[in-house]
Scaffold this motif. Structure first.
Motif, PDB file in Angstrom:
ATOM      1  N   ILE A  95      51.236  50.972  37.512  1.00 11.42           N
ATOM      2  CA  ILE A  95      50.477  49.724  37.538  1.00 11.42           C
ATOM      3  C   ILE A  95      49.090  49.902  36.929  1.00 11.42           C
ATOM      4  O   ILE A  95      48.388  50.861  37.211  1.00 11.42           O
ATOM      5  CB  ILE A  95      50.369  49.212  38.983  1.00 11.42           C
ATOM      6  CG1 ILE A  95      51.766  48.814  39.457  1.00 11.42           C
ATOM      7  CG2 ILE A  95      49.430  48.033  39.091  1.00 11.42           C
ATOM      8  CD1 ILE A  95      51.847  48.578  40.928  1.00 11.42           C
ATOM      9  N   HIS A 125      45.356  48.551  36.653  1.00 10.16           N
ATOM     10  CA  HIS A 125      44.434  47.731  37.424  1.00 10.16           C
ATOM     11  C   HIS A 125      43.316  47.239  36.525  1.00 10.16           C
ATOM     12  O   HIS A 125      42.680  48.028  35.852  1.00 10.16           O
ATOM     13  CB  HIS A 125      43.823  48.543  38.556  1.00 10.16           C
ATOM     14  CG  HIS A 125      44.858  49.078  39.504  1.00 10.16           C
ATOM     15  ND1 HIS A 125      45.539  48.273  40.364  1.00 10.16           N
ATOM     16  CD2 HIS A 125      45.321  50.330  39.688  1.00 10.16           C
ATOM     17  CE1 HIS A 125      46.390  49.020  41.066  1.00 10.16           C
ATOM     18  NE2 HIS A 125      46.281  50.255  40.663  1.00 10.16           N
ATOM     19  N   ASN A 127      49.095  43.632  44.841  1.00 12.30           N
ATOM     20  CA  ASN A 127      47.987  43.646  43.881  1.00 12.30           C
ATOM     21  C   ASN A 127      47.703  42.259  43.325  1.00 12.30           C
ATOM     22  O   ASN A 127      46.546  41.865  43.147  1.00 12.30           O
ATOM     23  CB  ASN A 127      48.308  44.596  42.722  1.00 12.30           C
ATOM     24  CG  ASN A 127      47.977  46.045  43.065  1.00 12.30           C
ATOM     25  OD1 ASN A 127      46.985  46.304  43.727  1.00 12.30           O
ATOM     26  ND2 ASN A 127      48.809  46.969  42.637  1.00 12.30           N
ATOM     27  N   MET A 128      48.758  41.505  43.058  1.00  5.49           N
ATOM     28  CA  MET A 128      48.553  40.164  42.498  1.00  5.49           C
ATOM     29  C   MET A 128      47.878  39.248  43.515  1.00  5.49           C
ATOM     30  O   MET A 128      47.120  38.353  43.140  1.00  5.49           O
ATOM     31  CB  MET A 128      49.872  39.574  42.018  1.00  5.49           C
ATOM     32  CG  MET A 128      50.386  40.325  40.799  1.00  5.49           C
ATOM     33  SD  MET A 128      51.772  39.533  39.984  1.00  5.49           S
ATOM     34  CE  MET A 128      50.959  38.283  39.024  1.00  5.49           C
ATOM     35  N   ALA A 173      43.952  40.678  43.675  1.00  5.57           N
ATOM     36  CA  ALA A 173      43.045  40.610  42.524  1.00  5.57           C
ATOM     37  C   ALA A 173      43.539  39.586  41.508  1.00  5.57           C
ATOM     38  O   ALA A 173      44.548  39.815  40.859  1.00  5.57           O
ATOM     39  CB  ALA A 173      42.942  41.983  41.873  1.00  5.57           C
ATOM     40  N   ASP A 216      42.613  38.957  38.657  1.00  6.94           N
ATOM     41  CA  ASP A 216      42.674  39.414  37.259  1.00  6.94           C
ATOM     42  C   ASP A 216      43.670  40.559  37.060  1.00  6.94           C
ATOM     43  O   ASP A 216      43.746  41.156  35.998  1.00  6.94           O
ATOM     44  CB  ASP A 216      41.275  39.840  36.763  1.00  6.94           C
ATOM     45  CG  ASP A 216      40.631  40.873  37.679  1.00  6.94           C
ATOM     46  OD1 ASP A 216      41.273  41.244  38.680  1.00  6.94           O
ATOM     47  OD2 ASP A 216      39.492  41.295  37.399  1.00  6.94           O
ATOM     48  N   TYR A 217      44.442  40.858  38.080  1.00  9.53           N
ATOM     49  CA  TYR A 217      45.435  41.937  37.968  1.00  9.53           C
ATOM     50  C   TYR A 217      46.602  41.501  37.075  1.00  9.53           C
ATOM     51  O   TYR A 217      47.096  40.381  37.178  1.00  9.53           O
ATOM     52  CB  TYR A 217      45.961  42.302  39.362  1.00  9.53           C
ATOM     53  CG  TYR A 217      47.169  43.196  39.327  1.00  9.53           C
ATOM     54  CD1 TYR A 217      47.029  44.566  39.131  1.00  9.53           C
ATOM     55  CD2 TYR A 217      48.455  42.668  39.448  1.00  9.53           C
ATOM     56  CE1 TYR A 217      48.140  45.384  39.065  1.00  9.53           C
ATOM     57  CE2 TYR A 217      49.567  43.482  39.388  1.00  9.53           C
ATOM     58  CZ  TYR A 217      49.404  44.831  39.193  1.00  9.53           C
ATOM     59  OH  TYR A 217      50.507  45.641  39.126  1.00  9.53           O
ATOM     60  N   ARG A 218      47.009  42.372  36.194  1.00  7.89           N
ATOM     61  CA  ARG A 218      48.165  42.092  35.330  1.00  7.89           C
ATOM     62  C   ARG A 218      49.121  43.270  35.426  1.00  7.89           C
ATOM     63  O   ARG A 218      48.716  44.401  35.128  1.00  7.89           O
ATOM     64  CB  ARG A 218      47.743  41.945  33.853  1.00  7.89           C
ATOM     65  CG  ARG A 218      46.746  40.844  33.590  1.00  7.89           C
ATOM     66  CD  ARG A 218      47.434  39.481  33.654  1.00  7.89           C
ATOM     67  NE  ARG A 218      46.498  38.398  33.414  1.00  7.89           N
ATOM     68  CZ  ARG A 218      45.752  37.814  34.346  1.00  7.89           C
ATOM     69  NH1 ARG A 218      45.790  38.240  35.590  1.00  7.89           N
ATOM     70  NH2 ARG A 218      44.948  36.806  34.053  1.00  7.89           N
TER      71      ARG A 218
END
Lengths: 184, 235
Positions: free
Chosen positions: B4, B6, B66-67, B70, B72-74
């Motif tokens: 992943i 970040h 994570n999504m 955050a 701005d997490y992709r």
């Protein structure tokens, strides 16, 4: 054909007459005021034009609902330029001038909002008609203003209330006693 | 290995992380546990152990966390595996149930408490506005389930199916949710007690942010996974 009402507020007669002369070549623009000072404009103004071409010295002045375009005759700082939706230069050609106005009128001011979050009387009139389900065209006819001005009012209403949907604006009108819910 | 990427602040989530640490560090993730119906107590197990116990993909679980944490997490493109598709759809369906069965009624309860301090005209107007909003969301969810999720359920039989609705913007939902917050902030009468008003706003903003993450999941997880799945079927 829709004609946009233009006001020119510029101390220099040469610059002001030059702008009027260039814009008069385009049928879509009608010069309704051409004055040398803001106070003269304010004393003459009976209703808001669609656009005001304004000398940079009046950058921080409120011109109501009209689209505010700066007339750049000298180098200006970014804070001054930010007060306008667009600027025209004294070196602009007639075509460039017409194009700048057209683009600014196509996207009414997002940065030209008044600091006040109170709705003006005109904005309240528009809001009530929006709540009653009138279209922009119908509101323009009802209030004797241009559709562009209605759009500009609606943008100001959204900005001031923070509400975008018609249903939300209707509730706003009811909660603020601008409209009787029985009228809906 | 955790692939992943970040963006923004670092979120040190890993399969080895203890579940208690995850919840304790990020209590805002509890709504994911609720949606996935993860049973408590889970003692001292790790994310990986929980996922093994529940038959879930640990990497996907971390992506979902994570999504949510955050905006701005992709997720990295190469960390998406087409096998994740059905689990993502299951999660999105569970989210719909979470909104309609829990969050929206919860906000409605707060609204009713606020309305006790308003006159009858305001009560009617606000209640009707909120009811319309709930109906609007329910219709949107139903349409997604019918046009997207049901098609994904049978994607093996219709590899050329269109998922045009996945491209549709969710701006209307965001606007309407913001409208409720604006009305509560700017137009409710002064006599509404501040703690009640703030508590309602807390829940509206929580709902708005969750709906935004939901929309991000559809754009950043579901859409690429559908594309990967369709590609795998054509091989």
């Amino acid at each position: 054909m829709k004609r946009f009402r233009v006001a020119i507020v510029e101390p220099s007669a040469i610059v002001a007459e030059g702008l009027e002369s260039m814009l008069s070549r385009y049928a879509e623009y009608e010069i309704v005021y051409n004055v040398r000072s803001l106070s003269e404009y304010q004393s003459q103004r009976a209703s808001d034009p669609d656009v005001v071409l304004l000398a940079l010295q009046y950058a921080h002045e409120d011109v109501g609902q009209a689209t505010k375009i700066g007339i750049q005759t000298a180098i200006a700082d970014s804070d001054t330029l930010r007060q306008f939706q667009a600027t025209v230069s004294i070196y602009s050609s007639a075509d460039e001038l017409a194009k700048i106005l057209r683009e600014a009128l196509d996207s009414p001011a997002d940065t030209n909002f008044s600091d006040s979050h109170e709705l003006s009387e005109r904005e309240r009139d528009v809001l009530v008609l929006v709540a009653k389900g009138y279209t922009t065209k119908e509101i323009a006819t009802e209030l004797f203003i241009s559709p562009h001005t209605v759009i500009s009012h609606r943008k100001n209403i959204v900005h001031k209330t923070g509400i975008r949907s018609v249903a939300g604006l209707t509730v706003y009108a009811v909660l603020n006693k601008l409209i009787d819910s029985e009228q809906l | 290995m955790n692939k992943i990427i970040h963006l923004g602040r670092l979120l040190p989530l890993s399969p080895e992380m203890k579940l208690f640490e995850l919840v304790d560090g990020y209590p805002q993730l509890l709504s994911i546990f609720s949606r996935l119906e993860i049973s408590f107590p889970f003692g001292d197990i790790s994310i990986e152990e929980l996922c093994q116990r529940e038959g879930r993909d640990a990497e996907l679980f971390i992506m979902l966390c994570n999504m949510h944490l955050a905006p701005d997490y992709r997720p990295a493109e190469d960390s998406l595996r087409h096998e994740m598709l059905k689990d993502v759809v299951a999660y999105l369906r569970a989210s719909h149930r979470y909104y309609t069965g829990y969050m929206l009624p919860h906000v409605a309860n707060h609204l009713e408490r606020v309305l006790e301090h308003c006159d009858s005209v305001s009560q009617r107007a606000l209640r009707s506005f909120y009811d319309d909003y709930v109906r609007f969301l329910a219709a949107h969810f139903e349409e997604e389930e019918r046009n997207i999720f049901a098609t994904i359920d049978s994607i093996e039989e219709q590899a050329d199916a269109s998922f045009a609705m996945l491209e549709a913007p969710h701006g209307d939902i965001d606007d309407r949710t913001n409208d409720i917050a604006s009305l509560v902030i700017k137009s409710l009468p002064e006599r509404v007690p501040t703690p009640l008003r703030c508590s309602m706003l807390d829940h509206i903003y929580m709902l708005r942010d969750d709906l935004r993450r939901h929309s991000d999941l559809e754009m950043l997880l579901l859409r690429p996974l559908v594309a990967k799945y369709k590609k795998s079927l054509k091989r």
